[in-house]
Design a protein around this motif. Structure first.
Motif, PDB file in Angstrom:
ATOM      1  N   UNK A 154      27.359   8.652  26.487  1.00  0.00           N
ATOM      2  CA  UNK A 154      27.174   7.269  26.938  1.00  0.00           C
ATOM      3  C   UNK A 154      26.483   6.391  25.904  1.00  0.00           C
ATOM      4  N   UNK A 155      26.004   6.976  24.827  1.00  0.00           N
ATOM      5  CA  UNK A 155      25.335   6.200  23.795  1.00  0.00           C
ATOM      6  C   UNK A 155      23.851   6.023  24.003  1.00  0.00           C
ATOM      7  N   UNK A 156      23.299   6.607  25.075  1.00  0.00           N
ATOM      8  CA  UNK A 156      21.858   6.476  25.303  1.00  0.00           C
ATOM      9  C   UNK A 156      21.055   7.381  24.372  1.00  0.00           C
ATOM     10  N   UNK A 157      21.736   8.344  23.750  1.00  0.00           N
ATOM     11  CA  UNK A 157      21.128   9.176  22.715  1.00  0.00           C
ATOM     12  C   UNK A 157      22.032   9.146  21.488  1.00  0.00           C
ATOM     13  N   UNK A 158      21.433   9.063  20.321  1.00  0.00           N
ATOM     14  CA  UNK A 158      22.187   9.051  19.071  1.00  0.00           C
ATOM     15  C   UNK A 158      21.849  10.299  18.268  1.00  0.00           C
ATOM     16  N   UNK A 159      22.864  10.906  17.619  1.00  0.00           N
ATOM     17  CA  UNK A 159      22.599  12.094  16.808  1.00  0.00           C
ATOM     18  C   UNK A 159      21.628  11.804  15.670  1.00  0.00           C
ATOM     19  N   UNK A 160      20.983  12.858  15.212  1.00  0.00           N
ATOM     20  CA  UNK A 160      20.101  12.803  14.045  1.00  0.00           C
ATOM     21  C   UNK A 160      18.904  11.878  14.243  1.00  0.00           C
ATOM     22  N   UNK A 175      20.764  20.045   9.669  1.00  0.00           N
ATOM     23  CA  UNK A 175      21.184  21.453   9.631  1.00  0.00           C
ATOM     24  C   UNK A 175      20.682  22.281  10.809  1.00  0.00           C
ATOM     25  N   UNK A 176      19.402  22.091  11.198  1.00  0.00           N
ATOM     26  CA  UNK A 176      18.858  22.876  12.298  1.00  0.00           C
ATOM     27  C   UNK A 176      19.515  22.508  13.623  1.00  0.00           C
ATOM     28  N   UNK A 177      19.669  21.210  13.858  1.00  0.00           N
ATOM     29  CA  UNK A 177      20.348  20.770  15.077  1.00  0.00           C
ATOM     30  C   UNK A 177      21.784  21.285  15.103  1.00  0.00           C
TER      31      UNK A 177
END
Length: 578
Positions: free
Chosen positions: A81-87, A135-137
């Motif tokens: 939904x876009x409420x969280x963004x990667x990295x 990398x860890x994620x």
């Protein structure tokens, strides 16, 4: 609903109280659903993640509770939904939660989750892998994918949804391309990456993948797999070999892969040049599938599959030798021409002073034992059957006789079959008795069998098969009605030579899955045919020893059978007093 500021303060207090405090965490678990509901308010996403992170970090009860309530789906929806963004820092916490929850998903929990999910959660996680650079994620997300793909129902859904399988392949290829030079140089490849490949292999082994028609040989997906065979990365070549091999389950698919995709060219090149065991194993597995149909055998022979395959025997590695033996077995099944090439053709070698045929090399390899020896034994049976059963107008009886003479040229030819009858697998033993019955029709084969019967372990198997526990005396010999005992002018097998049937039909004798009395009956018939034909065809003193044992040492054999054996021995073994 409380005000945003008040709810935020409450969450912060809960989060601080849960940090490394087991009692507070236990109490907070009672309100886990209430905490998770705070995700519905966009401005509370970050702080709610922090609370859940503190609640679950190094706390198995919290992680299990999160898994049971399917927190992963909720978190996946936050990313979608876009409420969280990667990295981002919040994303890292969320991915840790995904990983911890996945670790605590028992088979039953995972089954419940998958039952309510069409595969969307996996698709979201796979896409998140592609979008994540940390990398860890990234490694944590790959582990989550592996955990989900343990479920057999989810594997079925992946196989039946080309878009989802393509996404999984995208993730694997992306993971391979992210490997660093140092990882490649040291061979320190992530175990998780190999687990992803294993799950791809599991999915591709399902009928939903190979038999549904969703992945035609001309489809973009299959064309992509064909290109993977030519990749610079060994891990992509392995993947392409496995997935193409599992598509090659029908004659039509195998022919198309050879004629249209020309995969045999690349696969054979791998066998000729590669030194990597995994690459060789994957390529050999695919080729063994391609070698099954009658329409591909001649093509593969002309392309040089025999020297490429026999190179695998040069490796001191049981799996590769087994792979080679399986390919030979597939090539020789119902193929006179392949059998002729193996028996007559010379193995390419640097030292040409002692030329050796593929057949001789195969028999020597069988002496090393191991799983390969069993498959070599089956190949020998298939070769013998192919010679006897060919109906090609271009093959004369003279051709067959000449080829059989070459087939029996080595004194080792009977040993692999005698090894088979010692195995616990009833199917292998059944094939062995069939092969020995065929072999005993020839003087050279019968003589070798007679010598082999001097082995106590072999003789014990013969004794066991000629006595079927639990059957009545009067009916046990009735299974031999096809042998027409009263016709002394014809041997039992000669009566049926034209039909190429040793006991009943070949298909019945070689059929897997026959169990109990019927299988024992067929084995008994084949073993007796072997005994009778050996008594008639073997030459030399060695058979007199075995004949004496048969007539005097088989105490448990039916009286009528023993009497008939004695009668036939007296007729066929000249000069031996029984």
């Amino acid at each position: 609903m409380h005000s945003l500021d008040l709810t935020t303060q409450h969450l912060r207090i809960i989060g601080n109280c849960c940090a490394d405090l087991g009692d507070n965490r236990t109490v907070s678990l009672y309100y886990l659903e209430n905490i998770v509901e705070c995700f519905q308010r966009p401005n509370l996403v970050d702080v709610t993640l922090s609370v859940l992170y503190n609640l679950c970090n190094d706390f198995e009860d919290g992680q299990t509770a999160a898994a049971r309530m399917n927190l992963n789906r909720i978190i996946c929806n936050l990313f979608t939904s876009g409420r969280l963004s990667p990295d981002t820092e919040a994303a890292s916490r969320a991915i840790d939660l995904l990983s911890w929850s996945a670790e605590r998903m028992t088979a039953s929990i995972l089954q419940e989750i998958v039952a309510d999910d069409s595969g969307s959660s996996l698709a979201q996680i796979l896409q998140l892998c592609l979008d994540t650079q940390d990398p860890e994620d990234y490694d944590n997300l790959l582990s989550v994918c592996v955990a989900y793909l343990r479920d057999k129902d989810l594997q079925q859904r992946v196989a039946s949804q080309p878009a989802l399988l393509t996404l999984l392949l995208n993730v694997y290829q992306d993971a391979v391309e992210r490997l660093t030079d140092s990882q490649l140089a040291s061979g320190n490849i992530s175990k998780t990456l190999m687990n992803i490949l294993a799950r791809l292999s599991d999915v591709s082994a399902l009928d939903a993948y190979s038999k549904s028609g969703l992945y035609s040989i001309s489809s973009p997906f299959t064309q992509r797999l064909t290109k993977l065979l030519q990749s610079d990365s060994m891990y992509l070549r392995i993947c392409g070999s496995i997935l193409l091999g599992n598509l090659a389950v029908s004659d039509e698919a195998c022919l198309a892969l050879l004629q249209n995709n020309h995969v045999n060219v690349t696969l054979l090149d791998m066998l000729r040049t590669s030194t990597d065991l995994e690459v060789l194993h994957a390529a050999a597995g695919c080729l063994s599938h391609l070698a099954r149909p009658q329409g591909t055998k001649a093509h593969l022979i002309s392309d040089g599959i025999l020297p490429a395959t026999f190179r695998l025997f040069s490796f001191d590695h049981q799996t590769l030798r087994l792979d080679a033996a399986v390919i030979v077995r597939e090539l020789t099944s119902h193929s006179y021409e392949c059998t002729r090439h193996i028996i007559k053709d010379i193995v390419p070698a640097d030292d040409v002073s002692e030329p050796e045929t593929y057949h001789s090399s195969l028999l020597k390899m069988a002496q090393l034992g191991g799983p390969a020896a069993l498959q070599i034994a089956r190949a020998i049976i298939f070769m013998l059957r192919s010679i006897h059963s060919t109906d090609s107008e271009s093959v004369t009886e003279t051709d067959k006789s000449a080829l059989l003479a070459s087939f029996f040229h080595s004194s080792l030819v009977a040993r692999p079959l005698l090894l088979l009858i010692k195995q616990e697998d009833p199917l292998l033993r059944s094939e062995a008795w069939f092969g020995l019955a065929l072999m005993a029709r020839h003087e050279a084969g019968a003589t070798l069998i007679a010598k082999g019967l001097e082995d106590d372990n072999v003789f014990k198997r013969l004794e066991e098969v000629l006595t079927i526990p639990g059957r009545k005396r009067e009916s046990s010999f009735g299974s031999m009605r096809d042998f027409e005992w009263e016709k002394e002018e014809e041997s039992p097998v000669e009566t049926r030579d034209k039909k190429e049937s040793v006991a009943k039909t070949e298909d019945a004798l070689m059929k897997a899955g026959e169990e109990g009395t019927e299988k024992g009956k067929m084995n008994k018939e084949n073993a007796l045919v072997m005994v009778l034909e050996t008594s008639k065809n073997a030459v030399g003193d060695v058979w007199r020893i075995s004949g004496f044992l048969l007539a005097n040492e088989l105490q448990n054999v039916d009286r009528e059978m023993k009497s008939k054996l004695r009668e036939l021995m007296e007729m066929n073994v000249v000069g031996n007093s029984l």
